[in-house]
Scaffold this motif. Structure first.
Motif, PDB file in Angstrom:
ATOM      1  N   SER A  58      98.748  70.271  93.241  1.00 15.87           N
ATOM      2  CA  SER A  58      97.255  69.143  93.340  1.00 15.87           C
ATOM      3  C   SER A  58      96.945  69.138  94.167  1.00 15.87           C
ATOM      4  CB  SER A  58      98.595  68.328  92.462  1.00 15.87           C
ATOM      5  OG  SER A  58      97.528  66.727  92.550  1.00 15.87           O
ATOM      6  N   LYS A  59      95.995  68.473  94.880  1.00 18.62           N
ATOM      7  CA  LYS A  59      95.678  68.175  96.231  1.00 18.62           C
ATOM      8  C   LYS A  59      97.162  66.700  96.595  1.00 18.62           C
ATOM      9  CE  LYS A  59      91.218  69.050  97.345  1.00 18.62           C
ATOM     10  NZ  LYS A  59      89.920  68.540  96.856  1.00 18.62           N
ATOM     11  N   THR A  60      96.560  65.792  95.810  1.00 22.28           N
ATOM     12  CA  THR A  60      97.817  65.244  96.578  1.00 22.28           C
ATOM     13  C   THR A  60      99.498  65.141  95.898  1.00 22.28           C
ATOM     14  OG1 THR A  60      98.136  64.189  93.649  1.00 22.28           O
ATOM     15  CG2 THR A  60      95.833  63.180  95.028  1.00 22.28           C
ATOM     16  N   ALA A  61     100.159  66.431  95.873  1.00 21.43           N
ATOM     17  CA  ALA A  61     101.360  66.894  95.803  1.00 21.43           C
ATOM     18  C   ALA A  61     102.048  66.991  97.097  1.00 21.43           C
ATOM     19  CB  ALA A  61     101.184  68.255  95.314  1.00 21.43           C
ATOM     20  N   ILE A  62     102.966  65.924  97.206  1.00 20.48           N
ATOM     21  CA  ILE A  62     104.053  66.598  98.700  1.00 20.48           C
ATOM     22  C   ILE A  62     104.582  67.572  98.970  1.00 20.48           C
ATOM     23  CG2 ILE A  62     105.541  64.735  99.578  1.00 20.48           C
ATOM     24  CD1 ILE A  62     105.119  62.408  98.235  1.00 20.48           C
ATOM     25  N   ILE A  63     105.517  68.235  97.609  1.00 24.94           N
ATOM     26  CA  ILE A  63     106.107  69.352  97.588  1.00 24.94           C
ATOM     27  C   ILE A  63     105.195  70.175  96.614  1.00 24.94           C
ATOM     28  CG2 ILE A  63     107.984  68.396  98.470  1.00 24.94           C
ATOM     29  CD1 ILE A  63     109.635  68.527  95.765  1.00 24.94           C
ATOM     30  N   CYS A  64     105.278  71.454  96.894  1.00 28.17           N
ATOM     31  CA  CYS A  64     105.068  72.436  95.747  1.00 28.17           C
ATOM     32  C   CYS A  64     106.327  72.628  94.523  1.00 28.17           C
ATOM     33  CB  CYS A  64     104.983  73.929  96.189  1.00 28.17           C
ATOM     34  SG  CYS A  64     104.831  74.921  95.069  1.00 28.17           S
ATOM     35  N   PRO A  65     105.818  71.940  92.892  1.00 28.52           N
ATOM     36  CA  PRO A  65     107.011  72.398  91.784  1.00 28.52           C
ATOM     37  C   PRO A  65     106.729  74.184  91.926  1.00 28.52           C
ATOM     38  CG  PRO A  65     104.856  71.944  91.589  1.00 28.52           C
ATOM     39  CD  PRO A  65     104.655  72.136  92.791  1.00 28.52           C
ATOM     40  N   SER A  66     106.848  74.837  92.247  1.00 30.37           N
ATOM     41  CA  SER A  66     107.253  75.896  92.106  1.00 30.37           C
ATOM     42  C   SER A  66     108.237  76.262  93.738  1.00 30.37           C
ATOM     43  CB  SER A  66     106.279  77.146  92.103  1.00 30.37           C
ATOM     44  OG  SER A  66     106.797  77.918  92.612  1.00 30.37           O
ATOM     45  N   CYS A  67     108.073  76.307  94.640  1.00 30.40           N
ATOM     46  CA  CYS A  67     108.847  76.739  95.551  1.00 30.40           C
ATOM     47  C   CYS A  67     109.506  76.041  96.747  1.00 30.40           C
ATOM     48  CB  CYS A  67     107.997  77.933  96.248  1.00 30.40           C
ATOM     49  SG  CYS A  67     106.507  77.303  97.913  1.00 30.40           S
ATOM     50  N   SER A  70     106.883  71.546 101.500  1.00 31.04           N
ATOM     51  CA  SER A  70     106.758  69.608 101.722  1.00 31.04           C
ATOM     52  C   SER A  70     105.090  70.121 102.416  1.00 31.04           C
ATOM     53  CB  SER A  70     107.650  69.557 102.725  1.00 31.04           C
ATOM     54  OG  SER A  70     107.055  68.676 103.160  1.00 31.04           O
ATOM     55  N   PHE A  71     104.009  69.528 102.066  1.00 28.04           N
ATOM     56  CA  PHE A  71     102.651  69.419 102.276  1.00 28.04           C
ATOM     57  C   PHE A  71     102.595  68.844 103.368  1.00 28.04           C
ATOM     58  CE2 PHE A  71     102.090  71.216  98.055  1.00 28.04           C
ATOM     59  CZ  PHE A  71     101.520  72.584  98.254  1.00 28.04           C
ATOM     60  N   GLY A  72     103.539  67.163 103.883  1.00 26.07           N
ATOM     61  CA  GLY A  72     103.514  66.697 104.550  1.00 26.07           C
ATOM     62  C   GLY A  72     102.762  66.168 104.738  1.00 26.07           C
ATOM     63  N   ARG A  73     102.158  65.096 103.576  1.00 25.50           N
ATOM     64  CA  ARG A  73     101.133  64.559 102.919  1.00 25.50           C
ATOM     65  C   ARG A  73     101.448  63.601 102.428  1.00 25.50           C
ATOM     66  NH1 ARG A  73      97.683  69.115 101.476  1.00 25.50           N
ATOM     67  NH2 ARG A  73      98.322  69.276  99.158  1.00 25.50           N
ATOM     68  N   ASP A  74     100.753  62.635 102.108  1.00 23.68           N
ATOM     69  CA  ASP A  74     100.786  61.508 101.093  1.00 23.68           C
ATOM     70  C   ASP A  74     100.520  61.590 100.085  1.00 23.68           C
ATOM     71  OD1 ASP A  74      98.901  59.979 102.423  1.00 23.68           O
ATOM     72  OD2 ASP A  74     100.059  58.520 103.685  1.00 23.68           O
ATOM     73  N   ASN A  75     100.283  60.422  99.331  1.00 30.53           N
ATOM     74  CA  ASN A  75      99.675  60.675  98.110  1.00 30.53           C
ATOM     75  C   ASN A  75      97.676  59.445  98.284  1.00 30.53           C
ATOM     76  OD1 ASN A  75     101.107  61.987  96.738  1.00 30.53           O
ATOM     77  ND2 ASN A  75     102.446  60.379  95.408  1.00 30.53           N
ATOM     78  N   THR A  76      97.881  59.272  99.365  1.00 32.33           N
ATOM     79  CA  THR A  76      97.053  58.604  99.356  1.00 32.33           C
ATOM     80  C   THR A  76      95.208  59.612  99.272  1.00 32.33           C
ATOM     81  OG1 THR A  76      97.846  58.041 101.372  1.00 32.33           O
ATOM     82  CG2 THR A  76      97.501  56.230 100.671  1.00 32.33           C
ATOM     83  N   SER A  77      94.270  59.165  99.049  1.00 32.70           N
ATOM     84  CA  SER A  77      93.191  60.325  99.538  1.00 32.70           C
ATOM     85  C   SER A  77      92.544  59.706 101.016  1.00 32.70           C
ATOM     86  CB  SER A  77      92.173  59.853  98.113  1.00 32.70           C
ATOM     87  OG  SER A  77      91.810  58.866  98.011  1.00 32.70           O
ATOM     88  N   SER A  78      92.051  60.239 101.323  1.00 31.88           N
ATOM     89  CA  SER A  78      91.101  60.097 102.424  1.00 31.88           C
ATOM     90  C   SER A  78      89.634  59.139 102.156  1.00 31.88           C
ATOM     91  CB  SER A  78      91.083  61.419 103.306  1.00 31.88           C
ATOM     92  OG  SER A  78      90.189  60.945 104.570  1.00 31.88           O
ATOM     93  N   ILE A  79      90.109  58.477 103.575  1.00 26.24           N
ATOM     94  CA  ILE A  79      88.123  57.728 103.247  1.00 26.24           C
ATOM     95  C   ILE A  79      87.873  58.060 103.357  1.00 26.24           C
ATOM     96  CG2 ILE A  79      88.696  56.685 105.761  1.00 26.24           C
ATOM     97  CD1 ILE A  79      87.462  53.936 104.566  1.00 26.24           C
ATOM     98  N   ALA A  80      87.749  59.704 103.989  1.00 28.19           N
ATOM     99  CA  ALA A  80      86.120  60.153 104.196  1.00 28.19           C
ATOM    100  C   ALA A  80      85.678  60.545 102.932  1.00 28.19           C
ATOM    101  CB  ALA A  80      86.045  61.072 104.782  1.00 28.19           C
ATOM    102  N   GLU A  81      86.249  60.877 101.572  1.00 26.64           N
ATOM    103  CA  GLU A  81      86.620  61.112 100.281  1.00 26.64           C
ATOM    104  C   GLU A  81      85.549  61.084  99.907  1.00 26.64           C
ATOM    105  OE1 GLU A  81      89.498  62.981  98.983  1.00 26.64           O
ATOM    106  OE2 GLU A  81      90.128  64.371 100.482  1.00 26.64           O
ATOM    107  N   SER A  82      85.744  59.356  99.591  1.00 25.36           N
ATOM    108  CA  SER A  82      85.458  58.082  98.904  1.00 25.36           C
ATOM    109  C   SER A  82      83.444  57.616  99.495  1.00 25.36           C
ATOM    110  CB  SER A  82      86.355  56.710  99.646  1.00 25.36           C
ATOM    111  OG  SER A  82      84.785  55.775  98.956  1.00 25.36           O
ATOM    112  N   MET A  83      82.681  57.960  98.383  1.00 24.87           N
ATOM    113  CA  MET A  83      81.346  57.939  99.073  1.00 24.87           C
ATOM    114  C   MET A  83      80.861  56.552  99.305  1.00 24.87           C
ATOM    115  SD  MET A  83      79.507  60.285  95.808  1.00 24.87           S
ATOM    116  CE  MET A  83      80.573  60.916  95.240  1.00 24.87           C
ATOM    117  N   PHE A  84      81.733  55.324  98.366  1.00 26.80           N
ATOM    118  CA  PHE A  84      81.440  53.838  99.006  1.00 26.80           C
ATOM    119  C   PHE A  84      81.827  53.953  99.651  1.00 26.80           C
ATOM    120  CE2 PHE A  84      82.771  49.730  98.368  1.00 26.80           C
ATOM    121  CZ  PHE A  84      81.162  48.692  98.071  1.00 26.80           C
ATOM    122  N   ALA A  85      82.706  54.140 100.601  1.00 24.44           N
ATOM    123  CA  ALA A  85      83.452  53.639 101.545  1.00 24.44           C
ATOM    124  C   ALA A  85      82.593  54.111 102.792  1.00 24.44           C
ATOM    125  CB  ALA A  85      84.873  53.772 101.825  1.00 24.44           C
TER     126      ALA A  85
END
Length: 118
Positions: A58-67, A70-85
């Motif tokens: 998943s794009k929002t995953a912090i770590i890979c469940p398989s291996c 660590s992706f080093g990102r939090d669960n919040t989506s980017s404001i640039a991905e919000s069309m309304f914003a």
């Protein structure tokens, strides 16, 4: 002479501010249209491949469940991905730039009169 210098400085600062606002508005509208394009073409997949093992994660995953990578990102989506914003920010900054252009018209006239008067 100081009146001319002050007006020139104010106009230069104002023009820099206006150009920055217009550039930011352009970037917001560009992000908005790119998000719309992704939605139409179906490029907005919720899954991305893991860099280490290649499994779909998943794009929002912090770590890979398989291996466990660590992706080093939090669960919040980017404001640039919000069309309304992006739409709201684009309209707001465009309106602010137009307002500043209107406000700067008077000092520009004063500067023109100072340079043309003898």
């Amino acid at each position: 002479m100081s009146d001319k210098a002050e007006l020139i400085f104010a106009l230069i600062v104002g023009l820099c501010g206006i150009s920055s606002l217009l550039y930011f508005a352009h970037a917001c509208f560009y992000a908005l249209f790119m998000n719309i394009r992704e939605k139409i073409r179906g490029l907005s997949s919720k899954l991305v491949p893991c860099n280490v093992c290649g499994h779909e994660v998943s794009k929002t995953a912090i770590i890979c469940p398989s291996c466990g990578e660590s992706f080093g990102r939090d669960n919040t989506s980017s404001i640039a991905e919000s069309m309304f914003a992006m739409f709201v920010l684009g309209v707001f900054t465009s309106a602010l730039a137009v307002y500043l252009i209107i406000v700067m018209f008077e000092p520009a006239q004063e500067l023109y009169l100072l340079f043309t008067s003898k």
